[in-house]
Write a protein that holds these residues in place. Structure first.
Motif, PDB file in Angstrom:
ATOM      1  N   SER A 134       0.812  -1.163  -0.108  1.00 25.79           N
ATOM      2  CA  SER A 134       0.122  -0.040   0.034  1.00 25.79           C
ATOM      3  C   SER A 134       0.852   1.294  -0.008  1.00 25.79           C
ATOM      4  O   SER A 134       1.804   1.226   0.435  1.00 25.79           O
ATOM      5  CB  SER A 134      -0.901   0.022   1.294  1.00 25.79           C
ATOM      6  OG  SER A 134      -1.665   1.171   1.228  1.00 25.79           O
ATOM      7  N   MET A 135       0.249   2.183  -0.714  1.00 24.48           N
ATOM      8  CA  MET A 135       1.059   3.668  -0.873  1.00 24.48           C
ATOM      9  C   MET A 135       0.457   4.652   0.139  1.00 24.48           C
ATOM     10  O   MET A 135       0.645   5.817   0.216  1.00 24.48           O
ATOM     11  CB  MET A 135       1.260   4.060  -2.158  1.00 24.48           C
ATOM     12  CG  MET A 135       2.032   3.125  -3.093  1.00 24.48           C
ATOM     13  SD  MET A 135       1.850   3.605  -4.786  1.00 24.48           S
ATOM     14  CE  MET A 135       2.534   2.257  -5.582  1.00 24.48           C
ATOM     15  N   GLU A 136      -0.610   4.299   0.955  1.00 25.10           N
ATOM     16  CA  GLU A 136      -1.338   5.090   1.713  1.00 25.10           C
ATOM     17  C   GLU A 136      -0.669   5.438   3.002  1.00 25.10           C
ATOM     18  O   GLU A 136      -0.747   4.817   4.197  1.00 25.10           O
ATOM     19  CB  GLU A 136      -2.779   4.172   2.235  1.00 25.10           C
ATOM     20  CG  GLU A 136      -3.575   5.083   3.050  1.00 25.10           C
ATOM     21  CD  GLU A 136      -4.027   6.719   2.503  1.00 25.10           C
ATOM     22  OE1 GLU A 136      -3.542   7.720   3.334  1.00 25.10           O
ATOM     23  OE2 GLU A 136      -4.207   6.733   1.436  1.00 25.10           O
ATOM     24  N   SER A 137       0.288   6.494   2.823  1.00 30.35           N
ATOM     25  CA  SER A 137       1.439   6.839   3.863  1.00 30.35           C
ATOM     26  C   SER A 137       0.494   7.293   5.326  1.00 30.35           C
ATOM     27  O   SER A 137       1.105   6.868   6.281  1.00 30.35           O
ATOM     28  CB  SER A 137       2.360   7.713   3.409  1.00 30.35           C
ATOM     29  OG  SER A 137       1.622   8.959   3.036  1.00 30.35           O
ATOM     30  N   ASN A 138      -0.530   7.877   4.952  1.00 27.97           N
ATOM     31  CA  ASN A 138      -1.248   8.292   6.119  1.00 27.97           C
ATOM     32  C   ASN A 138      -1.544   7.301   7.163  1.00 27.97           C
ATOM     33  O   ASN A 138      -1.876   7.437   8.564  1.00 27.97           O
ATOM     34  CB  ASN A 138      -2.232   9.384   5.862  1.00 27.97           C
ATOM     35  CG  ASN A 138      -2.102  10.668   5.321  1.00 27.97           C
ATOM     36  OD1 ASN A 138      -0.852  11.162   5.550  1.00 27.97           O
ATOM     37  ND2 ASN A 138      -2.647  11.161   4.322  1.00 27.97           N
TER      38      ASN A 138
END
Length: 610
Positions: A501-505
């Motif tokens: 996943s690139m959902e850093s938050n």
């Protein structure tokens, strides 16, 4: 809406300025452009950063209240501009310079503003890209540069303009005010007037400041985007692919008499990290218990010792298009030497002998389904070139009446609809009398924050966590539906996260430890009996990559072939060492960053007939 209101208010400001101050007719258009920029940019900045109205390109969502507030802010900005000019005219701030020559030294000033704008864009777009997508690898960056842009989600474009592009415009506007203000500063000392800052010094300071910002921005971007590695991929070559590549043409592929169906489900950004720590994840509770249950029922390859894990990221495997290419060809997604090497009709890795090619030759009926536009990244070209798939994407759904012509949710249409459309298409495929290959990818778990279905419950504090949990439930229901169908007995189902996943938050919210090795979720359900009887110890303590799935998928269909390697991937059911296990992860990735003569000459281009 905000932009149009800003232009209207700037027009009123220009009329007022012409009435209050002496202005030549030739300079009125320049004044109008200046006011349009000042009022619009500064008013949007106040609305965005002070009043919390960030979506200026979608300002209609704020309604009458938002419009009224913007008019008030824009009026205040316009009055401030008039007030500042009144002070300047009265020489209350500094002395306006009266140059002897009428011809202004504008070329250097324009150059300074352009360089400053470029510097800002480079810095802020780099920061935005890292925050939105994570640390982009050199191969991924090159792919994004060279691949077709069709299908790029509007949300990404809007976010870029409302974020880094607007911030760059705001700072450049402030800088431009400094650059184009002709003034001189004088000091009175002992009844003597000394000029300490004139137009010449002004221009030199401006161009130097802009140049320093641009150079600094370039250095920063080169470091964050691994430009030395990109250059190295062009200057250096490695024989790692050439030495370990096994051409599927030469592997003597042998299908069972009764060919098995394949359903391959790519789960956008789904990781084992979402499981509890006891299971091999990072969470205190299992956010995807339904997917965990499916993994228990099938064959899930793990880098851990009897916990759930998955592949290790390899060069050329860490984004959606690459993942699909890896698992279809047994090859990494290598950067092309020029933009025309792939991503055009009939020319997406034309030298590769992909899974779709193999199954098409065996008489399979094949369908690819997305809720987005399959043109993004050239996937339409890849799947039509390699297997002549029926492409059922966002465009297809509109054209064929599955959704209204103006329908747009998330990347196209949401996963709730995707699963329903998939059931209909799989049912059709099962009635053709042919073996079938149905491939699909979900999208709701894509960054930023994911798309939360109105039907979803919200047990978690974080939206993305709720999206992931709901996706787990819906995938589980979909798989259970498949297992209830008469064709399931002879069907292999593969479920895998396409990449990390690139959902850093999300990872910041749950304070992920950087040392924790994240991995893609994966499971193979109902494989051919020839591999289902093998010792499950081969599932654990494996170091493998996405391209190892290519021969593994064929084995799960009961396909036999010489050896255990296809492409550079190793059949995980065989128990033989993968390239990572044989040579080491660090070494393999270092070599994969370099150019490959075989890949450039035989995979990126059509093979030359003798």
């Amino acid at each position: 809406m905000f932009i149009l209101l800003g232009i209207f208010l700037s027009f009123a400001l220009t009329l007022a300025e012409i009435r209050l101050f002496p202005v030549s007719k030739s300079s009125r258009w320049r004044m109008g452009l200046k006011n349009a920029l000042l009022v619009t940019v500064f008013s949007i900045a106040v609305m965005k950063y002070i009043f919390g109205f960030p979506r200026f390109l979608l300002a209609r969502q704020y309604g009458v209240i938002g419009a009224a507030l913007f008019i008030g802010v824009g009026t205040a900005v316009g009055l401030s501009v008039l007030g500042v000019k009144a002070l300047i005219v009265k020489k209350m701030a500094f002395l306006a310079e009266k140059p002897e020559k009428e011809r202004k030294k504008t070329s250097l000033k324009v150059t300074a503003v352009v360089l400053f704008m470029l510097g800002c864009l480079i810095i802020f777009l780099t920061q935005w890209a890292i925050a939105e997508f994570g640390n982009l690898s050199a191969d991924q960056l090159l792919f994004l540069m060279f691949s077709p842009a069709a299908g790029t989600p509007a949300a990404d474009i809007i976010n870029a303009f409302e974020g880094p592009v607007f911030l760059s415009t705001l700072l450049t506007t402030v800088f431009g005010l400094f650059v184009f203000s002709d003034f001189r500063l004088v000091v009175h000392f002992k009844a003597k007037e000394t000029t300490v800052f004139n137009d010449f010094i002004h221009r030199i300071v401006s161009i130097c400041a802009a140049s320093v910002l641009l150079v600094g921005g370039l250095i920063y971007a080169m470091d964050r985007f691994h430009v030395p590695a990109i250059i190295g991929s062009y200057l250096n070559t490695s024989d790692i692919i050439d030495s370990h590549f096994v051409d599927p043409h030469d592997a003597n592929l042998r299908f069972p008499e009764k060919k098995r169906n394949l359903i391959h489900i790519y789960l956008e950004s789904v990781e084992n990290s979402y499981m509890s720590k006891e299971l091999g994840g990072f969470m205190h509770v299992d956010m995807i218990p339904e997917l965990t249950q499916l993994a228990r029922e099938g064959y899930s390859f793990s880098h851990l010792d009897h916990q759930f894990g998955g592949p290790t990221p390899a060069i050329g495997t860490t984004w959606s298009v690459a993942s699909m290419v890896n698992m279809s060809t047994g090859l990494p997604m290598k950067a092309p030497n020029n933009p025309n090497d792939y991503g055009t009709p009939g020319n997406f890795l034309p030298g590769a002998y992909a899974l779709g090619d193999i199954l098409a030759e065996q008489g399979y009926e094949q369908t690819l389904m997305f809720g987005a536009d399959a043109d993004f990244g050239g996937l339409t070209y890849f799947y039509q070139t390699h297997g002549d798939f029926k492409i059922m994407d966002y465009k297809y759904a509109k054209k064929n009446g599955l959704i209204p012509p103006n329908y747009l949710v998330w990347w196209g249409f949401e996963d709730d609809k995707l699963f329903e459309f998939a059931k209909d298409e799989i049912t059709r495929l099962s009635q053709t009398g042919k073996p079938f290959n149905f491939t699909m990818e979900t999208a709701d778990t894509h960054r930023p924050d994911g798309y939360l279905s109105p039907l979803a419950s919200t047990p978690h504090e974080n939206q993305y966590a709720n999206v992931v949990s709901y996706s787990s439930q819906e995938v589980y229901k979909f798989v259970r539906w498949i297992q209830e169908q008469p064709f399931y007995e002879n069907t292999t189902v593969i479920i895998i996260g396409d990449h990390l996943s690139m959902e850093s938050n999300f990872f910041k919210f749950y304070n992920f430890d950087d040392s924790f090795q994240r991995s893609q979720y994966n499971v193979i359900l109902n494989p051919d009996p020839s591999v289902a009887t093998r010792d499950k110890d081969i599932l654990f303590n494996r170091v493998w990559a996405n391209f190892d799935m290519f021969p593994t998928i064929l084995s799960s269909l009961g396909v036999q072939y010489d050896g255990s390697r296809l492409g550079i991937g190793t059949d995980l059911f065989s128990g033989d060492k993968t390239l990572f296990e044989e040579l080491g992860v660090e070494y393999v990735n270092q070599e994969l960053e370099k150019g490959s003569p075989l890949f450039n000459s035989q995979i990126l281009r059509k093979p030359q007939k003798p």
